[in-house]
Design an enzyme around this catalytic site. Sequence first.
Site, PDB file in Angstrom:
ATOM      1  N   HIS A  78       0.792  -1.202  -0.025  1.00  0.00           N
ATOM      2  CA  HIS A  78      -0.151   0.155  -0.125  1.00  0.00           C
ATOM      3  C   HIS A  78       0.792   1.272   0.018  1.00  0.00           C
ATOM      4  O   HIS A  78       0.627   2.542   0.628  1.00  0.00           O
ATOM      5  CB  HIS A  78      -1.122   0.182   1.191  1.00  0.00           C
ATOM      6  CG  HIS A  78      -1.605  -1.249   1.328  1.00  0.00           C
ATOM      7  ND1 HIS A  78      -2.907  -1.587   0.824  1.00  0.00           N
ATOM      8  CD2 HIS A  78      -1.430  -2.312   2.378  1.00  0.00           C
ATOM      9  CE1 HIS A  78      -3.351  -2.612   1.237  1.00  0.00           C
ATOM     10  NE2 HIS A  78      -2.492  -3.280   2.213  1.00  0.00           N
TER      11      HIS A  78
ATOM     12  N   SER B 113      14.874  20.459 -16.854  1.00  0.00           N
ATOM     13  CA  SER B 113      13.601  21.110 -17.333  1.00  0.00           C
ATOM     14  C   SER B 113      14.021  22.590 -18.104  1.00  0.00           C
ATOM     15  O   SER B 113      15.097  23.004 -17.759  1.00  0.00           O
ATOM     16  CB  SER B 113      12.987  21.471 -15.916  1.00  0.00           C
ATOM     17  OG  SER B 113      11.896  22.600 -16.267  1.00  0.00           O
TER      18      SER B 113
ATOM     19  N   LYS C  10      16.201  20.684 -11.844  1.00  0.00           N
ATOM     20  CA  LYS C  10      15.335  19.367 -12.180  1.00  0.00           C
ATOM     21  C   LYS C  10      16.037  18.471 -12.872  1.00  0.00           C
ATOM     22  O   LYS C  10      17.054  18.688 -13.594  1.00  0.00           O
ATOM     23  CB  LYS C  10      14.052  19.653 -13.127  1.00  0.00           C
ATOM     24  CG  LYS C  10      13.205  20.423 -12.457  1.00  0.00           C
ATOM     25  CD  LYS C  10      12.544  19.804 -11.387  1.00  0.00           C
ATOM     26  CE  LYS C  10      11.570  18.538 -11.605  1.00  0.00           C
ATOM     27  NZ  LYS C  10      10.513  19.040 -12.406  1.00  0.00           N
TER      28      LYS C  10
ATOM     29  N   GLU D  45       9.460   7.420 -17.223  1.00  0.00           N
ATOM     30  CA  GLU D  45       8.069   7.919 -17.315  1.00  0.00           C
ATOM     31  C   GLU D  45       7.770   7.729 -18.820  1.00  0.00           C
ATOM     32  O   GLU D  45       6.515   7.191 -19.103  1.00  0.00           O
ATOM     33  CB  GLU D  45       8.327   9.470 -17.205  1.00  0.00           C
ATOM     34  CG  GLU D  45       8.266  10.035 -16.037  1.00  0.00           C
ATOM     35  CD  GLU D  45       8.494  11.591 -15.887  1.00  0.00           C
ATOM     36  OE1 GLU D  45       7.715  12.031 -15.434  1.00  0.00           O
ATOM     37  OE2 GLU D  45       9.777  11.941 -15.941  1.00  0.00           O
TER      38      GLU D  45
END
Length: 456
Positions: A153, A274, A280, A287
């Site tokens: 979880h 970024s 970043k 992804e």
Amino acid sequence: MWKGRFAQETSALVQRYGESVSFDWRLYAHDIAGSIAHSKGLLKAGILTAEEQQQIEKGLLGIRADIENGEFEFKEALEDVHMNIEAELTRRIGPAGAKLHTARSRNDQVATDARLYCRSSIDTIMKLVRAMQAALVECAERGGDTVMPGYTHLQRGQPVFFAHHLLAYVEMLERDTSRLADCRQRLNVMPLGSGALAGSTIILDREYVASLLGFDGVTQNSMDAVSDRDFVAEFLFTISMIGVHLSRLSEDVILWASAEFAFVTLSDAHTTGSSLMPQKKNPDVAELTRGKSARLIGNLMSLLALIKGLPMTYNRDLQEDKEPLFDSIDTISAALEVFAEMVSGMDVNRARTEAAAADPMLLATDLADYLVNRGVPFRQAHEVIGKLVAHSIAERKPFGDMSLEEFQGFSQAFKADVMSCLNVKTAMEARKGIGAPSPQNVRDRLAHWRDVLSSC
Ligand code: ARG
């Protein structure tokens, strides 16, 4: 293009709409191999002379060389790869070329080509899966005996080794490999000889032709053989499953690479910046892989939807099987390759994972097991430890800072040796059951995988 019963030329729109050569040209090597084997079958049946068969074989090999050298022009007007190659062969060698299509239809031809194409793609993908497994094993070994929390979880559960976590993916990929092998075995039967749907009155030795193409046997029902695309569906499912496994790993990597977890560091070569935020370092490979798995699933759905309503036997709809198939093969191949490279450049941040694994709550189950070993029924032990956890939280006092008397306030079964339970190292040593992450078990599995992977 069609002479014979047609008085009108095919409309330009229909031609553009129906052509498949813009994508099925990729079948050329298998189409040519199939045609050469077929020509040998025709020779054996006395339809071709030895000289004609040789002309055909030489002509086809010449066409293959030209395609590979980029010197062959596929023509949309000739619709598909099969007719492009056959027309060019006849143009080059004359009458012998016009005999090649005897006892054959494009229906059994394309089904044969597709099986050969899938077979060789399976072999390639299997190697890429192996390389991905090897990258995971190598990363696990680099991580040594680094401990981290295992989650359910997405809540901290129990301590595990980083290596054990990565080896979970090696197991998944192993099942994928066996699914690929299974799919390969089932698809390796030859439809050629099924003709358009009912075979031919010209009898070829199909088993001989099949052996030339490395098939294990021949299909037994001509109607099924020309319309069966189960093997494409199975292959697309297997690819989707690999994609789903990579997507789950992506999700782990994305979480681990976040500042919140900071469990791993990805190499600069496998992350991007970024355009706006200079700080970043994004895990784009993970992804993208998570994203691309969606289209693998989409391709599988397209194929299933494509075949569900088809009456027997061949229907032109089946031409729509190729783009999803090719796309899934390309997508999974690229994903496996780039992912393996990224994992090779991934380092675990031991300080962070071990700080997280030092959360004493992770040993609450071990404390319950301690009581069980001293005769307390598990349900009761679970409740005792639950109360102990509540006490620890209320008092802001980790288990390790509690006195024996405090423990005994919850159960008289606690003795002085309870403190030894509160050590992650001891806790890991205790997990000796098959499949559990004791240090020895994890070392054994790493050795097992190194062995398996070095022999393929
Ligand atoms: N391009 C076709 C396909 O991929 C080849 C078979 C065509 N057969 C036919 N009867 N029109 O399915």
